[in-house]
Design a protein around this motif. Structure first.
Motif, PDB file in Angstrom:
ATOM      1  N   PRO A 126      10.350   0.835  -1.714  1.00 36.67           N
ATOM      2  CA  PRO A 126      10.997   1.849  -1.043  1.00 36.67           C
ATOM      3  C   PRO A 126      10.930   3.643  -1.420  1.00 36.67           C
ATOM      4  CG  PRO A 126      12.491   0.734  -1.546  1.00 36.67           C
ATOM      5  CD  PRO A 126      11.661   0.287  -2.317  1.00 36.67           C
ATOM      6  N   LEU A 127      10.212   4.173  -0.797  1.00 41.85           N
ATOM      7  CA  LEU A 127       9.749   5.602  -1.120  1.00 41.85           C
ATOM      8  C   LEU A 127      11.232   6.659  -0.402  1.00 41.85           C
ATOM      9  CD1 LEU A 127       8.466   7.938  -2.463  1.00 41.85           C
ATOM     10  CD2 LEU A 127       6.544   7.825  -0.131  1.00 41.85           C
ATOM     11  N   ALA A 128      11.831   7.088  -1.585  1.00 36.92           N
ATOM     12  CA  ALA A 128      13.121   7.355  -0.698  1.00 36.92           C
ATOM     13  C   ALA A 128      12.676   9.347  -1.086  1.00 36.92           C
ATOM     14  CB  ALA A 128      14.320   7.078  -1.942  1.00 36.92           C
ATOM     15  N   ASP A 129      13.041  10.041  -0.258  1.00 40.95           N
ATOM     16  CA  ASP A 129      13.695  11.434  -1.166  1.00 40.95           C
ATOM     17  C   ASP A 129      11.985  12.247  -1.005  1.00 40.95           C
ATOM     18  OD1 ASP A 129      16.239  11.674  -0.355  1.00 40.95           O
ATOM     19  OD2 ASP A 129      16.347  11.067  -2.736  1.00 40.95           O
ATOM     20  N   ALA A 130      10.935  11.543  -1.269  1.00 41.91           N
ATOM     21  CA  ALA A 130       9.447  11.658  -0.890  1.00 41.91           C
ATOM     22  C   ALA A 130       9.063  12.513  -2.526  1.00 41.91           C
ATOM     23  CB  ALA A 130       9.636  13.161   0.122  1.00 41.91           C
ATOM     24  N   ARG A 131      10.062  11.527  -3.319  1.00 44.28           N
ATOM     25  CA  ARG A 131      10.003  11.362  -5.266  1.00 44.28           C
ATOM     26  C   ARG A 131       9.011  10.234  -5.410  1.00 44.28           C
ATOM     27  NH1 ARG A 131      12.354  16.411  -6.411  1.00 44.28           N
ATOM     28  NH2 ARG A 131      12.223  15.427  -9.173  1.00 44.28           N
ATOM     29  N   ILE A 132       8.801  10.295  -6.370  1.00 42.15           N
ATOM     30  CA  ILE A 132       8.424   8.806  -6.673  1.00 42.15           C
ATOM     31  C   ILE A 132       8.803   9.076  -8.796  1.00 42.15           C
ATOM     32  CG2 ILE A 132       6.600   7.179  -7.922  1.00 42.15           C
ATOM     33  CD1 ILE A 132       5.132   7.831  -5.323  1.00 42.15           C
ATOM     34  N   ASP A 133       9.423   7.977  -9.505  1.00 38.93           N
ATOM     35  CA  ASP A 133       9.480   8.482 -10.189  1.00 38.93           C
ATOM     36  C   ASP A 133       8.500   7.633 -12.011  1.00 38.93           C
ATOM     37  OD1 ASP A 133      10.080   8.422 -13.516  1.00 38.93           O
ATOM     38  OD2 ASP A 133      12.753   8.875 -12.769  1.00 38.93           O
ATOM     39  N   VAL A 134       7.713   8.357 -12.245  1.00 33.30           N
ATOM     40  CA  VAL A 134       6.461   7.644 -12.541  1.00 33.30           C
ATOM     41  C   VAL A 134       7.224   7.169 -14.149  1.00 33.30           C
ATOM     42  CG1 VAL A 134       4.831   8.716 -11.123  1.00 33.30           C
ATOM     43  CG2 VAL A 134       5.370   9.831 -13.590  1.00 33.30           C
ATOM     44  N   GLY A 135       8.082   7.607 -14.934  1.00 35.57           N
ATOM     45  CA  GLY A 135       8.558   7.085 -16.236  1.00 35.57           C
ATOM     46  C   GLY A 135       9.331   5.898 -16.219  1.00 35.57           C
ATOM     47  N   GLU A 136      10.131   5.941 -14.498  1.00 32.07           N
ATOM     48  CA  GLU A 136      10.370   4.692 -14.748  1.00 32.07           C
ATOM     49  C   GLU A 136       9.978   3.067 -14.105  1.00 32.07           C
ATOM     50  OE1 GLU A 136      13.901   1.666 -13.751  1.00 32.07           O
ATOM     51  OE2 GLU A 136      13.058   3.748 -15.540  1.00 32.07           O
ATOM     52  N   ALA A 137       9.006   4.087 -13.653  1.00 32.18           N
ATOM     53  CA  ALA A 137       7.826   2.231 -13.600  1.00 32.18           C
ATOM     54  C   ALA A 137       7.047   2.251 -14.294  1.00 32.18           C
ATOM     55  CB  ALA A 137       6.797   3.645 -11.939  1.00 32.18           C
ATOM     56  N   ALA A 138       6.796   2.510 -15.308  1.00 33.70           N
ATOM     57  CA  ALA A 138       6.331   2.768 -16.496  1.00 33.70           C
ATOM     58  C   ALA A 138       7.548   1.902 -17.704  1.00 33.70           C
ATOM     59  CB  ALA A 138       5.732   3.195 -17.312  1.00 33.70           C
ATOM     60  N   VAL A 139       8.484   1.635 -17.370  1.00 32.14           N
ATOM     61  CA  VAL A 139       9.673   1.612 -17.784  1.00 32.14           C
ATOM     62  C   VAL A 139       9.095  -0.349 -17.899  1.00 32.14           C
ATOM     63  CG1 VAL A 139      11.931   1.306 -18.812  1.00 32.14           C
ATOM     64  CG2 VAL A 139      10.272   3.332 -19.177  1.00 32.14           C
ATOM     65  N   GLU A 140       9.942  -0.086 -16.533  1.00 35.82           N
ATOM     66  CA  GLU A 140       9.714  -1.650 -15.607  1.00 35.82           C
ATOM     67  C   GLU A 140       8.405  -2.550 -15.640  1.00 35.82           C
ATOM     68  OE1 GLU A 140       9.648  -0.194 -11.682  1.00 35.82           O
ATOM     69  OE2 GLU A 140      12.011   0.474 -11.683  1.00 35.82           O
ATOM     70  N   GLN A 141       7.489  -1.739 -16.008  1.00 35.25           N
ATOM     71  CA  GLN A 141       6.126  -2.435 -15.910  1.00 35.25           C
ATOM     72  C   GLN A 141       5.957  -3.350 -17.201  1.00 35.25           C
ATOM     73  OE1 GLN A 141       4.053  -3.257 -14.255  1.00 35.25           O
ATOM     74  NE2 GLN A 141       3.107  -5.157 -15.621  1.00 35.25           N
ATOM     75  N   LEU A 142       6.654  -2.297 -18.016  1.00 38.80           N
ATOM     76  CA  LEU A 142       6.291  -2.685 -19.713  1.00 38.80           C
ATOM     77  C   LEU A 142       7.285  -3.990 -19.990  1.00 38.80           C
ATOM     78  CD1 LEU A 142       5.697  -2.176 -22.898  1.00 38.80           C
ATOM     79  CD2 LEU A 142       8.015  -0.631 -22.896  1.00 38.80           C
ATOM     80  N   ALA A 143       9.031  -3.895 -19.229  1.00 41.94           N
ATOM     81  CA  ALA A 143      10.003  -4.360 -19.679  1.00 41.94           C
ATOM     82  C   ALA A 143       8.590  -6.166 -19.442  1.00 41.94           C
ATOM     83  CB  ALA A 143      10.600  -4.596 -18.711  1.00 41.94           C
ATOM     84  N   LEU A 144       8.164  -5.916 -17.839  1.00 46.01           N
ATOM     85  CA  LEU A 144       7.056  -7.538 -17.671  1.00 46.01           C
ATOM     86  C   LEU A 144       6.227  -7.767 -18.643  1.00 46.01           C
ATOM     87  CD1 LEU A 144       6.854  -6.078 -13.632  1.00 46.01           C
ATOM     88  CD2 LEU A 144       8.203  -8.051 -14.791  1.00 46.01           C
ATOM     89  N   GLU A 145       5.826  -7.096 -19.479  1.00 43.44           N
ATOM     90  CA  GLU A 145       4.236  -7.076 -19.988  1.00 43.44           C
ATOM     91  C   GLU A 145       5.147  -7.624 -21.037  1.00 43.44           C
ATOM     92  OE1 GLU A 145       1.253  -7.663 -19.258  1.00 43.44           O
ATOM     93  OE2 GLU A 145       1.820  -5.935 -17.870  1.00 43.44           O
ATOM     94  N   LEU A 146       6.336  -7.742 -21.713  1.00 40.96           N
ATOM     95  CA  LEU A 146       7.205  -7.306 -23.384  1.00 40.96           C
ATOM     96  C   LEU A 146       6.992  -9.552 -23.352  1.00 40.96           C
ATOM     97  CD1 LEU A 146       9.767  -5.855 -23.786  1.00 40.96           C
ATOM     98  CD2 LEU A 146       7.768  -5.376 -24.401  1.00 40.96           C
ATOM     99  N   ASP A 147       6.749  -9.979 -23.864  1.00 41.66           N
ATOM    100  CA  ASP A 147       6.871 -11.249 -24.678  1.00 41.66           C
ATOM    101  C   ASP A 147       7.865 -11.996 -24.810  1.00 41.66           C
ATOM    102  OD1 ASP A 147       6.598 -13.868 -25.577  1.00 41.66           O
ATOM    103  OD2 ASP A 147       4.812 -14.465 -27.357  1.00 41.66           O
TER     104      ASP A 147
END
Length: 190
Positions: A126-147
Protein backbone atom coordinates in the motif's frame (compact mmCIF):
# COMPACT_ATOMS: atom_id res chain seq x y z
CA UNK A 1 4.81 0.59 13.44
CA UNK A 2 4.67 4.37 13.40
CA UNK A 3 7.36 6.32 11.57
CA UNK A 4 8.73 7.69 14.84
CA UNK A 5 9.14 4.15 16.23
CA UNK A 6 11.07 2.82 13.22
CA UNK A 7 14.76 2.18 13.82
CA UNK A 8 15.91 3.45 10.41
CA UNK A 9 13.27 5.71 8.90
CA UNK A 10 13.97 7.59 5.66
CA UNK A 11 10.64 8.62 4.12
CA UNK A 12 10.57 9.92 0.55
CA UNK A 13 7.69 11.98 -0.78
CA UNK A 14 6.58 10.45 -4.08
CA UNK A 15 3.69 12.80 -4.88
CA UNK A 16 5.63 14.77 -7.48
CA UNK A 17 8.18 12.29 -8.84
CA UNK A 18 9.73 13.13 -12.20
CA UNK A 19 9.18 10.52 -14.95
CA UNK A 20 12.77 9.28 -14.67
CA UNK A 21 12.42 8.94 -10.90
CA UNK A 22 14.42 10.22 -7.95
CA UNK A 23 17.67 8.71 -6.72
CA UNK A 24 18.37 8.07 -3.05
CA UNK A 25 21.38 7.01 -0.98
CA UNK A 26 20.88 6.45 2.74
CA UNK A 27 23.09 5.25 5.57
CA UNK A 28 22.21 4.31 9.14
CA UNK A 29 23.87 6.14 12.03
CA UNK A 30 25.62 4.20 14.81
CA UNK A 31 22.55 4.60 17.03
CA UNK A 32 20.21 3.39 14.27
CA UNK A 33 22.48 0.38 13.65
CA UNK A 34 22.25 -0.52 17.34
CA UNK A 35 18.45 -0.38 17.22
CA UNK A 36 18.28 -2.38 13.97
CA UNK A 37 20.53 -5.07 15.54
CA UNK A 38 18.18 -5.33 18.51
CA UNK A 39 15.14 -5.59 16.22
CA UNK A 40 16.73 -8.29 14.06
CA UNK A 41 18.24 -10.25 16.95
CA UNK A 42 21.84 -10.09 15.74
CA UNK A 43 24.86 -9.26 17.86
CA UNK A 44 25.65 -6.02 16.00
CA UNK A 45 24.97 -4.13 12.80
CA UNK A 46 28.19 -2.32 11.91
CA UNK A 47 26.80 -0.52 8.87
CA UNK A 48 23.65 -0.38 6.77
CA UNK A 49 23.53 1.43 3.45
CA UNK A 50 20.94 1.49 0.67
CA UNK A 51 20.80 3.27 -2.65
CA UNK A 52 18.57 3.23 -5.69
CA UNK A 53 15.67 5.06 -7.27
CA UNK A 54 11.96 5.54 -6.77
CA UNK A 55 10.16 5.88 -10.06
CA UNK A 56 6.54 6.18 -11.21
CA UNK A 57 5.30 3.15 -13.17
CA UNK A 58 2.96 4.57 -15.77
CA UNK A 59 -0.28 4.23 -13.81
CA UNK A 60 -1.24 6.98 -11.45
CA UNK A 61 -0.06 6.31 -7.89
CA UNK A 62 2.11 3.27 -8.67
CA UNK A 63 5.76 3.62 -7.69
CA UNK A 64 8.69 1.21 -7.95
CA UNK A 65 11.55 1.23 -5.46
CA UNK A 66 14.63 -0.40 -7.02
CA UNK A 67 18.11 -0.50 -5.59
CA UNK A 68 20.56 -2.41 -3.44
CA UNK A 69 21.37 -2.64 0.23
CA UNK A 70 24.68 -3.45 1.84
CA UNK A 71 25.06 -4.33 5.49
CA UNK A 72 27.96 -5.44 7.64
CA UNK A 73 26.89 -7.23 10.78
CA UNK A 74 28.10 -9.57 13.49
CA UNK A 75 26.26 -12.80 14.22
CA UNK A 76 26.75 -15.69 16.64
CA UNK A 77 27.69 -19.04 15.08
CA UNK A 78 25.17 -21.76 15.98
CA UNK A 79 27.96 -24.36 16.04
CA UNK A 80 30.84 -22.68 17.91
CA UNK A 81 28.92 -19.85 19.65
CA UNK A 82 31.66 -17.47 18.47
CA UNK A 83 30.82 -14.15 16.88
CA UNK A 84 31.79 -13.58 13.26
CA UNK A 85 31.36 -10.84 10.69
CA UNK A 86 28.98 -11.11 7.74
CA UNK A 87 28.54 -8.82 4.76
CA UNK A 88 25.17 -8.90 3.01
CA UNK A 89 24.51 -7.30 -0.36
CA UNK A 90 20.98 -7.71 -1.68
CA UNK A 91 18.55 -6.41 -4.25
CA UNK A 92 16.02 -4.02 -2.78
CA UNK A 93 12.84 -3.92 -4.84
CA UNK A 94 9.28 -3.03 -3.93
CA UNK A 95 6.19 -1.97 -5.84
CA UNK A 96 3.82 0.46 -4.11
CA UNK A 97 0.26 1.08 -5.24
CA UNK A 98 -2.10 3.70 -3.79
CA UNK A 99 -5.17 1.88 -5.13
CA UNK A 100 -4.76 -1.09 -2.79
CA UNK A 101 -5.45 -1.13 0.91
CA UNK A 102 -3.64 -2.72 3.77
CA UNK A 103 -4.43 -6.45 3.50
CA UNK A 104 -4.31 -6.78 7.30
CA UNK A 105 -6.81 -3.97 7.98
CA UNK A 106 -9.90 -6.20 7.79
CA UNK A 107 -8.16 -9.56 8.02
CA UNK A 108 -10.39 -11.18 10.65
CA UNK A 109 -13.64 -12.89 9.74
CA UNK A 110 -16.68 -13.03 12.03
CA UNK A 111 -15.20 -16.01 13.97
CA UNK A 112 -11.97 -14.14 14.67
CA UNK A 113 -9.96 -16.17 12.14
CA UNK A 114 -7.24 -14.44 10.14
CA UNK A 115 -8.19 -14.38 6.46
CA UNK A 116 -6.08 -12.66 3.82
CA UNK A 117 -7.41 -12.45 0.26
CA UNK A 118 -4.70 -12.59 -2.38
CA UNK A 119 -5.57 -10.73 -5.55
CA UNK A 120 -3.68 -9.57 -8.63
CA UNK A 121 -2.03 -6.77 -6.62
CA UNK A 122 -0.70 -9.20 -4.00
CA UNK A 123 2.90 -8.25 -4.68
CA UNK A 124 2.30 -4.54 -4.26
CA UNK A 125 2.46 -2.71 -0.97
CA UNK A 126 0.00 0.00 0.00
CA UNK A 127 1.12 3.52 -0.80
CA UNK A 128 -0.27 5.75 1.91
CA UNK A 129 0.11 9.52 2.13
CA UNK A 130 2.27 9.53 -1.04
CA UNK A 131 5.31 8.51 1.03
CA UNK A 132 7.66 5.55 0.88
CA UNK A 133 10.01 4.75 3.74
CA UNK A 134 13.12 3.44 1.98
CA UNK A 135 14.91 2.94 5.31
CA UNK A 136 12.19 0.61 6.59
CA UNK A 137 12.19 -1.24 3.24
CA UNK A 138 15.96 -1.76 3.65
CA UNK A 139 15.55 -3.15 7.20
CA UNK A 140 12.75 -5.48 6.06
CA UNK A 141 14.90 -6.78 3.19
CA UNK A 142 17.88 -7.24 5.51
CA UNK A 143 15.67 -9.33 7.82
CA UNK A 144 14.76 -11.55 4.87
CA UNK A 145 18.41 -11.98 3.90
CA UNK A 146 19.62 -13.11 7.33
CA UNK A 147 20.60 -16.75 7.75
CA UNK A 148 18.38 -18.04 10.59
CA UNK A 149 21.14 -20.51 11.58
CA UNK A 150 24.36 -18.58 10.97
CA UNK A 151 27.50 -20.68 10.76
CA UNK A 152 31.00 -19.26 10.95
CA UNK A 153 33.00 -20.18 7.84
CA UNK A 154 34.85 -23.43 8.48
CA UNK A 155 32.80 -24.36 11.55
CA UNK A 156 31.92 -28.04 11.70
CA UNK A 157 29.56 -29.78 14.01
CA UNK A 158 30.91 -32.70 16.02
CA UNK A 159 28.93 -34.92 18.33
CA UNK A 160 30.34 -36.68 21.41
CA UNK A 161 30.58 -40.45 20.89
CA UNK A 162 31.82 -42.80 23.63
CA UNK A 163 33.33 -39.94 25.64
CA UNK A 164 35.22 -38.50 22.68
CA UNK A 165 34.28 -36.21 19.84
CA UNK A 166 33.70 -37.49 16.34
CA UNK A 167 32.37 -36.11 13.08
CA UNK A 168 28.64 -35.62 12.75
CA UNK A 169 28.63 -38.45 10.19
CA UNK A 170 27.91 -41.69 12.12
CA UNK A 171 30.10 -44.68 11.32
CA UNK A 172 27.11 -46.97 11.64
CA UNK A 173 23.41 -46.46 11.70
CA UNK A 174 21.28 -46.73 14.86
CA UNK A 175 19.58 -49.74 13.28
CA UNK A 176 22.93 -51.54 12.93
CA UNK A 177 23.60 -50.92 16.62
CA UNK A 178 20.18 -52.31 17.56
CA UNK A 179 20.83 -55.40 15.42
CA UNK A 180 24.14 -55.90 17.23
CA UNK A 181 22.43 -55.72 20.61
CA UNK A 182 19.82 -58.18 19.46
CA UNK A 183 22.50 -60.69 18.39
CA UNK A 184 24.12 -60.54 21.85
CA UNK A 185 20.90 -61.30 23.72
CA UNK A 186 20.12 -64.92 24.63
CA UNK A 187 17.62 -66.35 22.21
CA UNK A 188 18.42 -63.67 19.61
CA UNK A 189 19.44 -64.49 16.02
CA UNK A 190 23.05 -65.67 15.61
Amino acid sequence: MSASALEFSRPIDVADLPADGRAFAIEASASECTHVAARLGVQAVESLHAEGTVQPQGRVDVVRLAGTLTARLRQICVVTLESFDVTITAVLERLYDASIGDEWADAEDDQGQLVVHVGPDAFSEPLADARIDVGEAAVEQLALELDPHPRKPGATFAVPIDGGVADAQPTSSPFAKLAGLRRRQPGGPH
